[in-house]
Design an enzyme around this catalytic site. Structure first.
Site, PDB file in Angstrom:
ATOM      1  N   CYS A 124       2.542 -25.686  -3.988  1.00  0.00           N
ATOM      2  CA  CYS A 124       1.213 -26.280  -4.184  1.00  0.00           C
ATOM      3  C   CYS A 124       0.541 -25.728  -5.442  1.00  0.00           C
ATOM      4  O   CYS A 124       0.207 -24.550  -5.509  1.00  0.00           O
ATOM      5  CB  CYS A 124       0.374 -25.989  -2.933  1.00  0.00           C
ATOM      6  SG  CYS A 124      -1.376 -26.300  -3.101  1.00  0.00           S
ATOM      7  N   CYS A 127      -2.989 -24.316  -4.963  1.00  0.00           N
ATOM      8  CA  CYS A 127      -2.885 -23.038  -4.237  1.00  0.00           C
ATOM      9  C   CYS A 127      -2.604 -21.908  -5.219  1.00  0.00           C
ATOM     10  O   CYS A 127      -3.176 -20.814  -5.112  1.00  0.00           O
ATOM     11  CB  CYS A 127      -1.774 -23.090  -3.194  1.00  0.00           C
ATOM     12  SG  CYS A 127      -2.022 -24.318  -1.908  1.00  0.00           S
TER      13      CYS A 127
END
Length: 135
Positions: free
Chosen positions: A60, A63
């Site tokens: 991600c 993230c």
């Protein structure tokens, strides 16, 4: 009157000594994110007065963008907030239990109860402002 003053003085000294005695050792609040798993999420939420759990995954991009911010905030807010990291790919039970459908999601636990979810990668000033209201 001198005798009364002496009694007052001794009482006051005793009270001051008792106030300065360390109580039970307080829980040490870490200054870096702790790793949380499916099996430890409930214990972590219950152990710390304020836990912000970063639910993330290796693949991600957003993230990875907030990861350094989480590290910085863990150090800057040590003693007030504990940050945790939960890899949703390795810990699907927690992701399912809390219906995490988008990452990064920051789950805010206060005194063991989930009180809020912050979804998305926030810039540091915005994240700090959001966290301040939980302190």
């Amino acid at each position: 009157m001198d005798e009364l003053e002496e009694i007052k003085k001794k009482k006051m000294e005793k009270m001051m000594r008792e106030m300065n005695k360390p109580d039970e050792p307080a829980i040490e609040l870490p200054g870096k994110p702790i790793i949380v798993t499916d099996s430890s999420v409930d214990a972590a939420a219950g152990q710390y007065p304020l836990l912000i759990l970063d639910c993330w995954a290796e693949w991600c991009g957003p993230c990875r963008m907030i990861a350094p911010i989480i590290e910085e905030l863990a150090a800057e807010m040590k003693g007030k907030v504990v940050f945790g990291k939960l890899d949703v790919d390795s810990n699907p039970q927690t992701a399912n239990k809390y219906r995490i459908s988008a990452i990064p999601t920051l789950m805010v636990f206060k005194n063991g109860k989930l009180i809020d979810k912050l979804v998305g990668a926030y810039p540091k000033p915005s994240l700090v402002a959001k966290i301040q209201k939980y302190l």
